[in-house]
Enzyme design. Structure first.
Site, PDB file in Angstrom:
ATOM      1  N   GLU A  95      37.015  30.964  36.566  1.00  0.00           N
ATOM      2  CA  GLU A  95      37.846  30.736  37.559  1.00  0.00           C
ATOM      3  C   GLU A  95      37.091  30.975  38.725  1.00  0.00           C
ATOM      4  OE1 GLU A  95      41.054  33.404  36.884  1.00  0.00           O
ATOM      5  OE2 GLU A  95      41.508  32.862  35.140  1.00  0.00           O
ATOM      6  N   CYS A 108      35.243  32.707  46.324  1.00  0.00           N
ATOM      7  CA  CYS A 108      34.719  33.652  45.201  1.00  0.00           C
ATOM      8  C   CYS A 108      34.489  33.141  43.793  1.00  0.00           C
ATOM      9  CB  CYS A 108      36.040  34.727  45.261  1.00  0.00           C
ATOM     10  SG  CYS A 108      35.775  35.782  43.818  1.00  0.00           S
ATOM     11  N   CYS A 115      34.306  39.426  30.619  1.00  0.00           N
ATOM     12  CA  CYS A 115      33.572  40.634  30.898  1.00  0.00           C
ATOM     13  C   CYS A 115      33.880  41.883  29.956  1.00  0.00           C
ATOM     14  CB  CYS A 115      34.133  41.276  32.305  1.00  0.00           C
ATOM     15  SG  CYS A 115      32.912  42.649  32.848  1.00  0.00           S
ATOM     16  N   CYS A 119      37.511  47.126  32.665  1.00  0.00           N
ATOM     17  CA  CYS A 119      38.117  48.045  33.961  1.00  0.00           C
ATOM     18  C   CYS A 119      39.706  47.881  33.742  1.00  0.00           C
ATOM     19  CB  CYS A 119      37.570  47.540  35.295  1.00  0.00           C
ATOM     20  SG  CYS A 119      36.088  47.741  35.368  1.00  0.00           S
ATOM     21  N   CYS A 122      41.743  45.288  35.887  1.00  0.00           N
ATOM     22  CA  CYS A 122      41.361  43.833  35.980  1.00  0.00           C
ATOM     23  C   CYS A 122      41.847  42.964  34.852  1.00  0.00           C
ATOM     24  CB  CYS A 122      39.848  44.069  36.072  1.00  0.00           C
ATOM     25  SG  CYS A 122      38.979  42.558  36.129  1.00  0.00           S
ATOM     26  N   CYS A 349      40.705  37.222  39.952  1.00  0.00           N
ATOM     27  CA  CYS A 349      40.042  36.398  38.741  1.00  0.00           C
ATOM     28  C   CYS A 349      40.381  36.944  37.381  1.00  0.00           C
ATOM     29  CB  CYS A 349      38.503  36.594  39.043  1.00  0.00           C
ATOM     30  SG  CYS A 349      38.019  35.048  40.032  1.00  0.00           S
TER      31      CYS A 349
HETATM   32  S1  SF4 Z   1      36.563  44.801  37.652  1.00  0.00           S
HETATM   33 FE1  SF4 Z   1      36.703  43.314  35.988  1.00  0.00          FE
HETATM   34  S2  SF4 Z   1      35.017  41.768  35.971  1.00  0.00           S
HETATM   35 FE2  SF4 Z   1      34.753  43.327  37.338  1.00  0.00          FE
HETATM   36  S3  SF4 Z   1      33.302  44.760  36.172  1.00  0.00           S
HETATM   37 FE3  SF4 Z   1      35.471  45.496  35.746  1.00  0.00          FE
HETATM   38  S4  SF4 Z   1      36.261  44.309  34.182  1.00  0.00           S
HETATM   39 FE4  SF4 Z   1      34.438  43.157  34.811  1.00  0.00          FE
END
Ligand code: SF4
Length: 358
Positions: A95, A108, A115, A119, A122, A349
């Site tokens: 995205e 962006c 990922c 986190c 997220c 995202c």
């Molecule tokens: S915020 Fe999301 S994309 Fe960024 S490092 Fe953490 S899990 Fe990965």
């Protein structure tokens, strides 16, 4: 067709292309022509290389593939934000988001499919990691979003007489950019060089959760682009709760790497801090943040949270947000406040991707 898959043409250097043509009895300058089509004109198929004869295009097609990222799903927000999901050659999606401001826009982009860092606030973190994006796939997001901006119908946004301009490019989409360091820096080179899109590196920002050893490597490489740290909590006790990576690489290690960055580059960086309601938005949290900032010259971006379904986090209420910012401003810190955009289209995202999966 049987046999091994053909190599992506955009994984070749200019020297590789020269060798390819020379061993086939073609002129060396063909490599420069192809290179220009690939990176400056950023075409996405062999047929578009119209300065090459049909047999030369066929020769390329017989040996190479074109692993382009193609815009597929687009969502338009009432506030002008545009989110696009790009389909990759292997069927995966990433995205990008375009945030307009009259005839300019911030774009962006993503650096990975998913990922690995997980986190908790997220949407991408909920997807897990699939693979790194290539230089070409990163560049396709930039040109795809630039073209989307040029086609927008909003008269306040685009002056039809003017070329559409990406004023800022941020690596803040899916993925941790410094866990795909070679391709991200390779893409920035193509985006900013005169052989490529010719954008000023001053307009490019790489936002990272803060991988200490990669911050040091990046500092050694003396980048011309901006660096932003996604901090979001200024004590280990709190950061451990939202960024699992922090448990293995706590703030003391991160601080040491950031000091190294500052010593090597003499540059200020940005600290990004998303405000989560009743989690990291008290005056005591602001005090912890101010203490962390005493270690180096920084600029603060305080960001309104765009809630992700199932994360359990909410946005901070206006009174707490105001008190938090007032505290920092009274400590003479440079504070920018960023409203969340595209709330009606899952613009954070990973959100669109997550929705498509469920
Ligand atoms: S915020 Fe999301 S994309 Fe960024 S490092 Fe953490 S899990 Fe990965």
């Amino acid at each position: 067709m049987s046999g091994s898959p053909r190599q992506d043409i955009r994984s070749l250097t200019k020297a590789d292309l020269e060798d390819f043509f020379l061993v086939r009895g073609e002129k060396k300058f063909r490599a420069s022509q192809v290179y220009e089509w690939l990176w400056r004109k950023s075409i996405r198929s062999f047929d578009e290389m119209t300065s090459l004869s049909k047999p030369v295009r066929q020769l390329l097609e017989n040996h190479f593939s074109f692993c382009a990222a193609v815009p597929e799903i687009r969502q338009n927000s009432g506030d002008g934000t545009v989110k696009t999901a790009f389909r990759l050659h292997d069927g995966l999606l990433v995205e990008s988001v375009l945030i307009p401001s009259r005839e300019r826009a911030t774009v962006c982009i993503s650096s990975q499919v998913g990922c690995a860092l997980g986190c908790l606030f997220c949407a991408t973190g909920q997807l897990g990691f699939t693979r790194n994006l290539t230089v070409g796939e990163i560049l396709d997001q930039v040109t795809g979003m630039r073209d989307a901006g040029s086609r927008m119908q909003n008269p306040d946004f685009v002056n039809p007489e003017q070329e559409f301009i990406i004023s800022n490019l941020v690596f803040m989409g899916m993925g941790e950019p410094y866990l795909n360091y070679e391709n991200v820096t390779g893409a920035i080179e193509k985006i900013t060089s005169s052989d490529g899109l010719g954008m000023s590196p001053q307009r490019v920002t790489v936002s990272s959760v803060g991988i200490p050893k990669m911050i040091k490597k990046m500092a050694d490489d003396d980048p011309k682009y901006h660096f932003a740290l996604s901090l979001h909590a200024a004590t280990d006790a709190k950061r451990d709760q939202i960024i699992p990576f922090n448990k293995k690489h706590p703030l003391a290690e991160l601080t040491e790497a950031l000091k190294y960055y500052h010593k090597k580059t003499a540059r200020r960086f940005t600290i990004e801090y998303i405000l989560f309601g009743n989690f990291n938005d008290s005056v005591a949290d602001a005090k912890d943040l101010a203490l962390f900032c005493r270690n180096f010259p920084v600029k603060l971006n305080i960001i309104e949270y765009n809630p992700v379904t199932g994360s359990g986090f909410t946005k901070s209420d206006p009174d707490r947000t105001r008190a938090f910012i007032d505290f920092l401003e009274h400590r003479n810190l440079v504070v920018n406040v960023r409203q969340s955009r595209g709330k009606d289209i899952d613009a954070a995202c990973g959100q669109l991707h997550l929705k498509l999966k469920t």
